[in-house]
Design a protein around this motif. Structure first.
Motif, PDB file in Angstrom:
ATOM      1  N   ILE A 124     -29.052   1.324  -4.083  1.00 16.63           N
ATOM      2  CA  ILE A 124     -27.986   0.780  -4.929  1.00 16.63           C
ATOM      3  C   ILE A 124     -28.011   1.324  -6.354  1.00 16.63           C
ATOM      4  N   LEU A 125     -29.072   2.031  -6.712  1.00 14.09           N
ATOM      5  CA  LEU A 125     -29.180   2.513  -8.089  1.00 14.09           C
ATOM      6  C   LEU A 125     -28.026   3.429  -8.482  1.00 14.09           C
ATOM      7  N   VAL A 126     -27.515   4.189  -7.504  1.00 12.66           N
ATOM      8  CA  VAL A 126     -26.421   5.116  -7.815  1.00 12.66           C
ATOM      9  C   VAL A 126     -25.155   4.372  -8.223  1.00 12.66           C
ATOM     10  N   LYS A 127     -25.082   3.082  -7.887  1.00  9.35           N
ATOM     11  CA  LYS A 127     -23.896   2.292  -8.218  1.00  9.35           C
ATOM     12  C   LYS A 127     -24.062   1.489  -9.505  1.00  9.35           C
ATOM     13  N   ALA A 164      -9.694  -8.127 -18.313  1.00  7.82           N
ATOM     14  CA  ALA A 164     -11.103  -8.423 -18.032  1.00  7.82           C
ATOM     15  C   ALA A 164     -11.276  -8.840 -16.575  1.00  7.82           C
ATOM     16  N   GLY A 165     -10.346  -9.640 -16.080  1.00 11.39           N
ATOM     17  CA  GLY A 165     -10.398 -10.062 -14.683  1.00 11.39           C
ATOM     18  C   GLY A 165     -10.330  -8.884 -13.730  1.00 11.39           C
ATOM     19  N   GLU A 166      -9.502  -7.905 -14.068  1.00 15.47           N
ATOM     20  CA  GLU A 166      -9.387  -6.711 -13.225  1.00 15.47           C
ATOM     21  C   GLU A 166     -10.723  -5.968 -13.145  1.00 15.47           C
ATOM     22  N   TYR A 167     -11.382  -5.808 -14.286  1.00  9.39           N
ATOM     23  CA  TYR A 167     -12.670  -5.108 -14.305  1.00  9.39           C
ATOM     24  C   TYR A 167     -13.749  -5.899 -13.560  1.00  9.39           C
ATOM     25  N   LEU A 168     -13.722  -7.221 -13.686  1.00 11.25           N
ATOM     26  CA  LEU A 168     -14.721  -8.043 -13.003  1.00 11.25           C
ATOM     27  C   LEU A 168     -14.544  -7.992 -11.489  1.00 11.25           C
ATOM     28  N   ILE A 169     -13.300  -8.003 -11.037  1.00 13.93           N
ATOM     29  CA  ILE A 169     -13.043  -7.904  -9.599  1.00 13.93           C
ATOM     30  C   ILE A 169     -13.481  -6.542  -9.077  1.00 13.93           C
ATOM     31  N   LEU A 170     -13.209  -5.501  -9.843  1.00 14.18           N
ATOM     32  CA  LEU A 170     -13.629  -4.159  -9.443  1.00 14.18           C
ATOM     33  C   LEU A 170     -15.150  -4.078  -9.354  1.00 14.18           C
ATOM     34  N   ALA A 171     -15.837  -4.664 -10.332  1.00 13.38           N
ATOM     35  CA  ALA A 171     -17.302  -4.680 -10.308  1.00 13.38           C
ATOM     36  C   ALA A 171     -17.814  -5.472  -9.109  1.00 13.38           C
ATOM     37  N   ALA A 172     -17.170  -6.595  -8.822  1.00 12.86           N
ATOM     38  CA  ALA A 172     -17.574  -7.421  -7.683  1.00 12.86           C
ATOM     39  C   ALA A 172     -17.406  -6.658  -6.369  1.00 12.86           C
ATOM     40  N   LYS A 173     -16.312  -5.921  -6.239  1.00 11.75           N
ATOM     41  CA  LYS A 173     -16.089  -5.127  -5.028  1.00 11.75           C
ATOM     42  C   LYS A 173     -17.156  -4.047  -4.880  1.00 11.75           C
ATOM     43  N   GLN A 174     -17.528  -3.432  -5.988  1.00  6.83           N
ATOM     44  CA  GLN A 174     -18.567  -2.407  -5.948  1.00  6.83           C
ATOM     45  C   GLN A 174     -19.916  -3.010  -5.557  1.00  6.83           C
ATOM     46  N   ILE A 175     -20.203  -4.201  -6.071  1.00  2.00           N
ATOM     47  CA  ILE A 175     -21.469  -4.863  -5.753  1.00  2.00           C
ATOM     48  C   ILE A 175     -21.532  -5.217  -4.272  1.00  2.00           C
ATOM     49  N   LYS A 207     -20.823 -19.631   2.057  1.00  3.45           N
ATOM     50  CA  LYS A 207     -21.203 -19.485   3.466  1.00  3.45           C
ATOM     51  C   LYS A 207     -22.204 -18.354   3.680  1.00  3.45           C
ATOM     52  N   ASN A 208     -22.493 -17.594   2.622  1.00  2.00           N
ATOM     53  CA  ASN A 208     -23.466 -16.495   2.709  1.00  2.00           C
ATOM     54  C   ASN A 208     -23.118 -15.484   3.803  1.00  2.00           C
ATOM     55  N   ASP A 209     -21.838 -15.229   3.952  1.00  2.00           N
ATOM     56  CA  ASP A 209     -21.378 -14.262   4.957  1.00  2.00           C
ATOM     57  C   ASP A 209     -20.801 -13.061   4.215  1.00  2.00           C
ATOM     58  N   ILE A 210     -21.516 -11.940   4.242  1.00  2.00           N
ATOM     59  CA  ILE A 210     -21.120 -10.781   3.451  1.00  2.00           C
ATOM     60  C   ILE A 210     -19.802 -10.186   3.928  1.00  2.00           C
ATOM     61  N   ASP A 211     -19.562 -10.212   5.249  1.00  7.18           N
ATOM     62  CA  ASP A 211     -18.313  -9.662   5.782  1.00  7.18           C
ATOM     63  C   ASP A 211     -17.120 -10.525   5.371  1.00  7.18           C
ATOM     64  N   LEU A 212     -17.301 -11.839   5.453  1.00  7.00           N
ATOM     65  CA  LEU A 212     -16.238 -12.751   5.035  1.00  7.00           C
ATOM     66  C   LEU A 212     -15.994 -12.630   3.535  1.00  7.00           C
ATOM     67  N   LEU A 213     -17.072 -12.485   2.785  1.00  9.38           N
ATOM     68  CA  LEU A 213     -16.952 -12.328   1.336  1.00  9.38           C
ATOM     69  C   LEU A 213     -16.183 -11.057   0.990  1.00  9.38           C
ATOM     70  N   ASP A 214     -16.486  -9.983   1.683  1.00  7.04           N
ATOM     71  CA  ASP A 214     -15.797  -8.713   1.458  1.00  7.04           C
ATOM     72  C   ASP A 214     -14.305  -8.842   1.777  1.00  7.04           C
ATOM     73  N   LYS A 215     -13.998  -9.542   2.855  1.00  5.86           N
ATOM     74  CA  LYS A 215     -12.601  -9.743   3.258  1.00  5.86           C
ATOM     75  C   LYS A 215     -11.844 -10.567   2.221  1.00  5.86           C
ATOM     76  N   GLU A 242     -19.771  -3.934  -1.799  1.00  2.00           N
ATOM     77  CA  GLU A 242     -19.792  -2.698  -1.012  1.00  2.00           C
ATOM     78  C   GLU A 242     -21.192  -2.086  -0.988  1.00  2.00           C
ATOM     79  N   THR A 243     -21.859  -2.137  -2.129  1.00  2.00           N
ATOM     80  CA  THR A 243     -23.194  -1.555  -2.230  1.00  2.00           C
ATOM     81  C   THR A 243     -24.231  -2.370  -1.467  1.00  2.00           C
ATOM     82  N   MET A 244     -24.112  -3.698  -1.552  1.00  2.00           N
ATOM     83  CA  MET A 244     -25.112  -4.568  -0.951  1.00  2.00           C
ATOM     84  C   MET A 244     -24.864  -4.851   0.527  1.00  2.00           C
TER      85      MET A 244
END
Length: 247
Positions: A145-148, A95-106, A50-58, A108-110
């Motif tokens: 975003i470079l700092v992330k 591995a799933g835990e690290y990928l989810i953490l990376a996704a949350k950081q991405i 749906k390309n909705d960043i707020d919904l994606l974050d939720k 949050e940054t974007m």
């Protein structure tokens, strides 16, 4: 003879007791958590489409919470990691835990610059801007975003290390009608390809603001060659262009 038989019976009872509480029950709880986790994964995919960043974050936050519950149950069988299949399971979960953490950081940054990548955020759409405005937005966003990049890259790298330890060849082709080996192999290849792409692209991403003239005007020469008329440089030079770029 009776004492020996009695010993065997007691041993079997103890074995069944321990097996029930330390293997069977944890496995059943893990299966239950997987059933609760799968709908969250589907919700996340739907939010992304749906390309909705707020919904994606939720939805990502909901998935992260549910995954943590699943991981807590999964840890109850980690003591069996001397068994290769359990070791693979452990590596996959971590591995799933690290990928989810990376996704949350991405995400949050974007989030503040969601329009840049085509997500809905705010009243102004990135795709509605002029070419000059898009370029300016891109440069500013990359700088933010470079700092992330390093922590995101670190988490993806940790996931890659664990996925790489999983050996699909130890699994059967099928169990009944369920394809096992090929699915594990494909999933592993996809995750490794994405993680490798991100890690290898990190140096380019870090240098993009400078390449795009953030702090200093850059001048570039573009040469157009015809590879049908071979020359030492790869083709006959037919045209060239010079352009300058700055923030």
């Amino acid at each position: 003879m009776k004492s020996k038989f009695k010993f065997i019976v007691i041993f079997l009872l103890i074995f069944l007791f321990l097996g029930y509480f330390f293997v069977y029950r944890p496995v059943k709880k893990i299966q239950a958590k997987v059933s609760e986790l799968l709908p969250k994964v589907k919700d996340l995919k739907a939010a992304f489409s749906k390309n909705d960043i707020d919904l994606l974050d939720k939805k990502l936050a909901e998935l992260s919470k549910e995954y943590k519950n699943f991981e807590n149950e999964a840890k109850n069988v980690y003591w069996l990691s001397f068994i290769p299949y359990v070791a693979d399971f452990k590596n996959g979960v971590e591995a799933g835990e690290y990928l989810i953490l990376a996704a949350k950081q991405i995400v949050e940054t974007m989030a503040p610059y969601a329009d840049l990548i085509g997500f809905k955020k705010g009243s102004s759409s990135f795709v509605e801007q002029s070419a000059e405005e898009r370029l300016h937005t891109a440069v500013v966003t990359l700088d933010k975003i470079l700092v992330k990049i390093d922590p995101i890259s670190s988490n993806i790298n940790q996931a890659e290390k664990r996925i790489d330890l999983i050996d699909p060849d130890r699994y059967p082709e099928k169990i009944g009608q369920l394809i096992i080996k090929e699915r594990i192999k494909n999933l592993k290849e996809q995750i490794l390809a994405v993680s490798s792409l991100f890690v290898e692209a990190k140096p380019l991403i870090k240098n993009l603001p400078e390449i795009l003239g953030k702090d200093k005007e850059k001048t570039y020469l573009i040469l157009f060659q015809n590879d049908k008329e071979l020359r030492s440089t790869g083709g006959f030079l037919t045209a060239y262009a010079i352009f300058k770029i700055k923030d």
